[in-house]
Design a protein around this motif. Sequence first.
Motif, PDB file in Angstrom:
ATOM      1  N   ASP A 148       0.886  -1.150   0.000  1.00 44.28           N
ATOM      2  CA  ASP A 148       0.000   0.000   0.000  1.00 44.28           C
ATOM      3  C   ASP A 148       0.931   1.209   0.000  1.00 44.28           C
ATOM      4  OD1 ASP A 148      -1.581   2.206   0.650  1.00 44.28           O
ATOM      5  OD2 ASP A 148      -2.906   1.038   1.957  1.00 44.28           O
ATOM      6  N   ASP A 149       1.094   1.831  -1.148  1.00 41.65           N
ATOM      7  CA  ASP A 149       2.072   2.913  -1.300  1.00 41.65           C
ATOM      8  C   ASP A 149       1.682   4.172  -0.520  1.00 41.65           C
ATOM      9  OD1 ASP A 149       4.594   3.436  -2.419  1.00 41.65           O
ATOM     10  OD2 ASP A 149       3.727   4.608  -4.051  1.00 41.65           O
ATOM     11  N   LEU A 150       0.413   4.315  -0.167  1.00 42.79           N
ATOM     12  CA  LEU A 150      -0.029   5.466   0.606  1.00 42.79           C
ATOM     13  C   LEU A 150       0.414   5.352   2.069  1.00 42.79           C
ATOM     14  CD1 LEU A 150      -1.721   8.115   0.684  1.00 42.79           C
ATOM     15  CD2 LEU A 150      -3.667   6.675   1.323  1.00 42.79           C
ATOM     16  N   THR A 151       0.236   4.147   2.631  1.00 41.94           N
ATOM     17  CA  THR A 151       0.569   3.945   4.051  1.00 41.94           C
ATOM     18  C   THR A 151       1.959   3.354   4.256  1.00 41.94           C
ATOM     19  OG1 THR A 151      -0.362   1.711   4.112  1.00 41.94           O
ATOM     20  CG2 THR A 151      -1.873   3.558   4.580  1.00 41.94           C
ATOM     21  N   GLY A 152       2.518   2.756   3.199  1.00 39.62           N
ATOM     22  CA  GLY A 152       3.812   2.095   3.320  1.00 39.62           C
ATOM     23  C   GLY A 152       3.720   0.681   3.865  1.00 39.62           C
ATOM     24  N   VAL A 153       2.521   0.185   4.120  1.00 39.33           N
ATOM     25  CA  VAL A 153       2.328  -1.162   4.673  1.00 39.33           C
ATOM     26  C   VAL A 153       2.504  -2.208   3.574  1.00 39.33           C
ATOM     27  CG1 VAL A 153       0.653  -2.732   5.744  1.00 39.33           C
ATOM     28  CG2 VAL A 153       0.807  -0.351   6.508  1.00 39.33           C
ATOM     29  N   VAL A 154       3.328  -3.218   3.879  1.00 35.39           N
ATOM     30  CA  VAL A 154       3.518  -4.347   2.976  1.00 35.39           C
ATOM     31  C   VAL A 154       2.848  -5.563   3.612  1.00 35.39           C
ATOM     32  CG1 VAL A 154       5.175  -5.882   1.866  1.00 35.39           C
ATOM     33  CG2 VAL A 154       5.686  -3.429   2.073  1.00 35.39           C
ATOM     34  N   THR A 155       1.877  -6.146   2.906  1.00 34.35           N
ATOM     35  CA  THR A 155       1.163  -7.323   3.393  1.00 34.35           C
ATOM     36  C   THR A 155       1.679  -8.552   2.663  1.00 34.35           C
ATOM     37  OG1 THR A 155      -0.813  -5.984   3.765  1.00 34.35           O
ATOM     38  CG2 THR A 155      -1.112  -8.381   3.678  1.00 34.35           C
ATOM     39  N   PRO A 156       2.335  -9.476   3.382  1.00 34.69           N
ATOM     40  CA  PRO A 156       2.797 -10.703   2.731  1.00 34.69           C
ATOM     41  C   PRO A 156       1.597 -11.551   2.299  1.00 34.69           C
ATOM     42  CG  PRO A 156       3.831 -10.407   4.884  1.00 34.69           C
ATOM     43  CD  PRO A 156       2.705  -9.420   4.789  1.00 34.69           C
ATOM     44  N   LEU A 157       1.484 -11.842   1.028  1.00 37.02           N
ATOM     45  CA  LEU A 157       0.395 -12.676   0.529  1.00 37.02           C
ATOM     46  C   LEU A 157       0.751 -14.146   0.674  1.00 37.02           C
ATOM     47  CD1 LEU A 157      -0.496 -10.668  -2.698  1.00 37.02           C
ATOM     48  CD2 LEU A 157      -1.678 -10.611  -0.486  1.00 37.02           C
ATOM     49  N   THR A 158       1.925 -14.534   0.186  1.00 37.09           N
ATOM     50  CA  THR A 158       2.328 -15.940   0.214  1.00 37.09           C
ATOM     51  C   THR A 158       2.437 -16.444   1.653  1.00 37.09           C
ATOM     52  OG1 THR A 158       3.527 -15.606  -1.859  1.00 37.09           O
ATOM     53  CG2 THR A 158       4.035 -17.603  -0.624  1.00 37.09           C
ATOM     54  N   LEU A 159       3.034 -15.664   2.531  1.00 38.98           N
ATOM     55  CA  LEU A 159       3.223 -16.090   3.923  1.00 38.98           C
ATOM     56  C   LEU A 159       1.912 -16.159   4.698  1.00 38.98           C
ATOM     57  CD1 LEU A 159       6.486 -14.136   4.794  1.00 38.98           C
ATOM     58  CD2 LEU A 159       6.248 -16.553   4.216  1.00 38.98           C
ATOM     59  N   ASN A 160       0.904 -15.379   4.301  1.00 36.49           N
ATOM     60  CA  ASN A 160      -0.400 -15.388   4.973  1.00 36.49           C
ATOM     61  C   ASN A 160      -1.420 -16.280   4.284  1.00 36.49           C
ATOM     62  OD1 ASN A 160       0.429 -13.569   6.948  1.00 36.49           O
ATOM     63  ND2 ASN A 160      -0.167 -11.786   5.737  1.00 36.49           N
ATOM     64  N   ALA A 161      -1.008 -16.991   3.243  1.00 35.79           N
ATOM     65  CA  ALA A 161      -1.947 -17.797   2.453  1.00 35.79           C
ATOM     66  C   ALA A 161      -2.451 -19.005   3.235  1.00 35.79           C
ATOM     67  CB  ALA A 161      -1.282 -18.260   1.163  1.00 35.79           C
ATOM     68  N   LYS A 162      -3.715 -19.308   2.983  1.00 31.21           N
ATOM     69  CA  LYS A 162      -4.362 -20.468   3.588  1.00 31.21           C
ATOM     70  C   LYS A 162      -5.038 -21.265   2.470  1.00 31.21           C
ATOM     71  CE  LYS A 162      -5.279 -18.275   8.053  1.00 31.21           C
ATOM     72  NZ  LYS A 162      -3.995 -17.703   8.075  1.00 31.21           N
ATOM     73  N   PRO A 163      -5.215 -22.574   2.655  1.00 29.79           N
ATOM     74  CA  PRO A 163      -5.879 -23.369   1.607  1.00 29.79           C
ATOM     75  C   PRO A 163      -7.322 -22.920   1.386  1.00 29.79           C
ATOM     76  CG  PRO A 163      -4.816 -24.779   3.254  1.00 29.79           C
ATOM     77  CD  PRO A 163      -4.783 -23.383   3.792  1.00 29.79           C
ATOM     78  N   LEU A 164      -7.707 -22.831   0.118  1.00 28.39           N
ATOM     79  CA  LEU A 164      -9.104 -22.563  -0.223  1.00 28.39           C
ATOM     80  C   LEU A 164      -9.896 -23.852  -0.052  1.00 28.39           C
ATOM     81  CD1 LEU A 164      -8.951 -20.361  -3.457  1.00 28.39           C
ATOM     82  CD2 LEU A 164      -9.794 -19.701  -1.209  1.00 28.39           C
TER      83      LEU A 164
END
Length: 195
Positions: A148-164
């Motif tokens: 999020d370039d406005l807040t500078g927050v980087v959210t890890p997608l791969t590390l937070n992934a869960k099985p669908l």
Amino acid sequence: VLAPGQGFFVKAKGTSGTLELKFTAAMMASARGYNAVLRAPARRSTAASCPTLRMRTETEAGSSEAVIVKLAEASNDYATAEDMLTLLDDNLKDVPTVYSLADHQALTVNTRRTMQRVPVGITGGTDGPVQVVFSGLETFGESLSLLDDLTGVVTPLTLNAKPLPGVNELAATVDMQANVANRYFLLTSATPEAE
């Protein structure tokens, strides 16, 4: 001749006047009637083995999905032979439409060589936050994150992934603000390529 279930889009080059399309009998011929060959989708066999990220929004108004495919021989720039523009319909303006960008073009299908700082966003629907599901993360040999370039927050997608549930896919869910430009970017753990 197009195979059943396939279609095409026509884009006018100019903005004035009207567009007239004339379809001939030969254009509408069946394979049996004219010995035509039905064509399969391009790269059907390789697409299944390519890393593919799906971004999906779903609200009471409807759902939207965009894909980013990583392919070694693709261009990171917009290419009509590789990418598909996002089609916006005024009748569906209440549906948040997810997209990625290449050369300032909003894309529903974005085929890229790398996943370095890929702009993504949502148009339409509400001006508030919209939940986006990022799936197919397990198909990449690299970790993906959302900046999020406005807040500078980087959210890890791969590390937070869960099985669908019910499928063999990993997914991460993130709330993204709709109708803002140049705010969200996909990032990768892969070493940047020299241009």
